[in-house]
Motif scaffolding. Structure first.
Motif, mmCIF file in Angstrom:
data_model
loop_
_atom_site.group_PDB
_atom_site.id
_atom_site.type_symbol
_atom_site.label_atom_id
_atom_site.label_comp_id
_atom_site.label_asym_id
_atom_site.label_seq_id
_atom_site.Cartn_x
_atom_site.Cartn_y
_atom_site.Cartn_z
ATOM 1 N N ALA A 75 -3.797 -43.784 18.185
ATOM 2 C CA ALA A 75 -2.787 -42.723 18.238
ATOM 3 C C ALA A 75 -3.427 -41.359 17.998
ATOM 4 C CB ALA A 75 -1.706 -42.979 17.202
ATOM 5 N N ASP A 76 -2.938 -40.364 18.742
ATOM 6 C CA ASP A 76 -3.428 -38.994 18.572
ATOM 7 C C ASP A 76 -2.944 -38.408 17.251
ATOM 8 O OD1 ASP A 76 -4.581 -39.168 21.154
ATOM 9 O OD2 ASP A 76 -2.666 -38.595 22.064
ATOM 10 N N SER A 77 -1.687 -38.688 16.903
ATOM 11 C CA SER A 77 -1.110 -38.234 15.638
ATOM 12 C C SER A 77 -0.018 -39.208 15.242
ATOM 13 C CB SER A 77 -0.529 -36.821 15.782
ATOM 14 O OG SER A 77 0.572 -36.840 16.681
ATOM 15 N N ALA A 78 0.282 -39.271 13.944
ATOM 16 C CA ALA A 78 1.322 -40.188 13.466
ATOM 17 C C ALA A 78 1.980 -39.609 12.226
ATOM 18 C CB ALA A 78 0.729 -41.557 13.149
ATOM 19 N N SER A 79 3.281 -39.840 12.102
ATOM 20 C CA SER A 79 4.006 -39.491 10.885
ATOM 21 C C SER A 79 4.798 -40.715 10.447
ATOM 22 C CB SER A 79 4.924 -38.287 11.105
ATOM 23 O OG SER A 79 5.942 -38.599 12.032
ATOM 24 N N ILE A 87 14.876 -48.300 6.335
ATOM 25 C CA ILE A 87 14.246 -48.396 7.653
ATOM 26 C C ILE A 87 12.892 -47.689 7.634
ATOM 27 C CG2 ILE A 87 14.462 -47.837 10.108
ATOM 28 C CD1 ILE A 87 17.525 -47.781 9.695
ATOM 29 N N ALA A 88 11.836 -48.449 7.917
ATOM 30 C CA ALA A 88 10.505 -47.857 8.046
ATOM 31 C C ALA A 88 10.388 -47.267 9.451
ATOM 32 C CB ALA A 88 9.438 -48.925 7.838
ATOM 33 N N GLN A 89 9.807 -46.084 9.542
ATOM 34 C CA GLN A 89 9.674 -45.426 10.847
ATOM 35 C C GLN A 89 8.291 -44.811 10.986
ATOM 36 O OE1 GLN A 89 12.703 -42.874 13.043
ATOM 37 N NE2 GLN A 89 11.552 -41.310 11.941
ATOM 38 N N VAL A 90 7.691 -45.056 12.151
ATOM 39 C CA VAL A 90 6.419 -44.425 12.506
ATOM 40 C C VAL A 90 6.657 -43.707 13.831
ATOM 41 C CG1 VAL A 90 3.995 -44.767 13.054
ATOM 42 C CG2 VAL A 90 5.114 -46.292 11.430
ATOM 43 N N VAL A 91 6.384 -42.420 13.865
ATOM 44 C CA VAL A 91 6.457 -41.656 15.113
ATOM 45 C C VAL A 91 5.036 -41.222 15.431
ATOM 46 C CG1 VAL A 91 7.401 -39.619 16.264
ATOM 47 C CG2 VAL A 91 8.798 -40.857 14.587
ATOM 48 N N PHE A 92 4.564 -41.595 16.626
ATOM 49 C CA PHE A 92 3.188 -41.242 16.983
ATOM 50 C C PHE A 92 3.102 -40.850 18.446
ATOM 51 C CE2 PHE A 92 3.418 -45.789 17.819
ATOM 52 C CZ PHE A 92 2.702 -45.953 18.997
ATOM 53 N N THR A 93 2.026 -40.156 18.769
ATOM 54 C CA THR A 93 1.746 -39.816 20.157
ATOM 55 C C THR A 93 0.470 -40.522 20.579
ATOM 56 O OG1 THR A 93 0.541 -37.818 19.516
ATOM 57 C CG2 THR A 93 2.875 -37.555 20.055
ATOM 58 N N LEU A 94 0.467 -40.915 21.834
ATOM 59 C CA LEU A 94 -0.692 -41.573 22.419
ATOM 60 C C LEU A 94 -0.754 -41.167 23.876
ATOM 61 C CD1 LEU A 94 -3.001 -43.713 22.170
ATOM 62 C CD2 LEU A 94 -1.305 -45.405 22.911
ATOM 63 N N ASP A 95 -1.837 -40.545 24.268
ATOM 64 C CA ASP A 95 -2.025 -40.095 25.656
ATOM 65 C C ASP A 95 -0.856 -39.245 26.152
ATOM 66 O OD1 ASP A 95 -4.455 -41.469 25.720
ATOM 67 O OD2 ASP A 95 -3.488 -43.318 26.433
ATOM 68 N N GLY A 96 -0.362 -38.368 25.286
ATOM 69 C CA GLY A 96 0.694 -37.434 25.677
ATOM 70 C C GLY A 96 2.109 -37.995 25.625
ATOM 71 N N GLN A 97 2.272 -39.249 25.258
ATOM 72 C CA GLN A 97 3.606 -39.843 25.143
ATOM 73 C C GLN A 97 3.970 -39.999 23.674
ATOM 74 O OE1 GLN A 97 3.183 -43.449 27.712
ATOM 75 N NE2 GLN A 97 5.087 -42.661 28.599
#
Length: 190
Positions: A75-79, A87-97
């Motif tokens: 992943a490029d970035s993750a929060s 509820i566990a939540q991970v928001v991440f970007t990978l290759d612009g998505q």
């Protein structure tokens, strides 16, 4: 004289209706045009609603929920966050998505996605020693507006969503390494 009496009655009715209308509209006009001095001088207290999303440092902070979820390893970035303490939540970007990955000990929908999905979702069956997982992948407008994958394992419900253009193959290409890492595949299959 007989003609004058109906005319007088008609005039009385007109004046009585006009006076009723003036009586009901006069206070409304007065209140609408003059602001209340108490509303300006003492504003009402507003209720503060606590934010249900609490940011956390990383996946280890989910262990108190009884499970751990992670971002894609590349992943490029993750929060990371916990919603409503459940509820566990991970928001991440990978290759612009952008991807949102959630997990919770519940049987309810946790995706937070309120879209109209295409009919006929596709399934992905994963099996290992002692477990089976059925992943359902639903696209939105043929994948033009994203896709959602959902599955459950040992009383934990998971969702994986992107609002970006994708299809079944592209979504599962990103999802499978995460599932292999988070579920017991790593223990059984190396």
């Amino acid at each position: 004289m007989k003609k004058i009496i109906p005319i007088v009655y008609a005039l009385l009715l007109v004046f009585s209706f006009a006076s009723c209308k003036a009586a009901t509209s006069a206070p409304v006009q007065a209140t609408a045009s003059a602001p209340s001095p108490t509303s300006v001088a003492s504003p009402e207290p507003t209720a503060q609603i606590p934010n249900p999303i609490v940011e956390v440092e990383g996946p280890a902070d989910f262990s108190d929920l009884g499970f751990v979820i992670t971002a894609h390893q590349q992943a490029d970035s993750a929060s990371y966050s916990i919603i409503s303490g459940k509820i566990a939540q991970v928001v991440f970007t990978l290759d612009g998505q952008t991807f949102t990955y959630r997990g919770a000990a519940t049987t309810e929908d946790i995706s937070g996605v309120y879209e109209t999905f295409d009919p006929d979702p596709q399934s992905l069956y994963l099996e290992g020693p002692g477990f089976k997982v059925d992943v359902s992948v639903k696209t939105i407008d043929g994948g033009e507006k994203g896709a959602l994958a959902e599955w459950a394992y040992e009383d934990i419900r998971y969702s994986f969503y992107t609002p970006d253009k994708t299809d079944y193959e592209a979504l599962t290409d990103v999802l499978l390494p995460i599932i292999y890492y988070d579920l017991p595949f790593a223990a059984c299959c190396g």
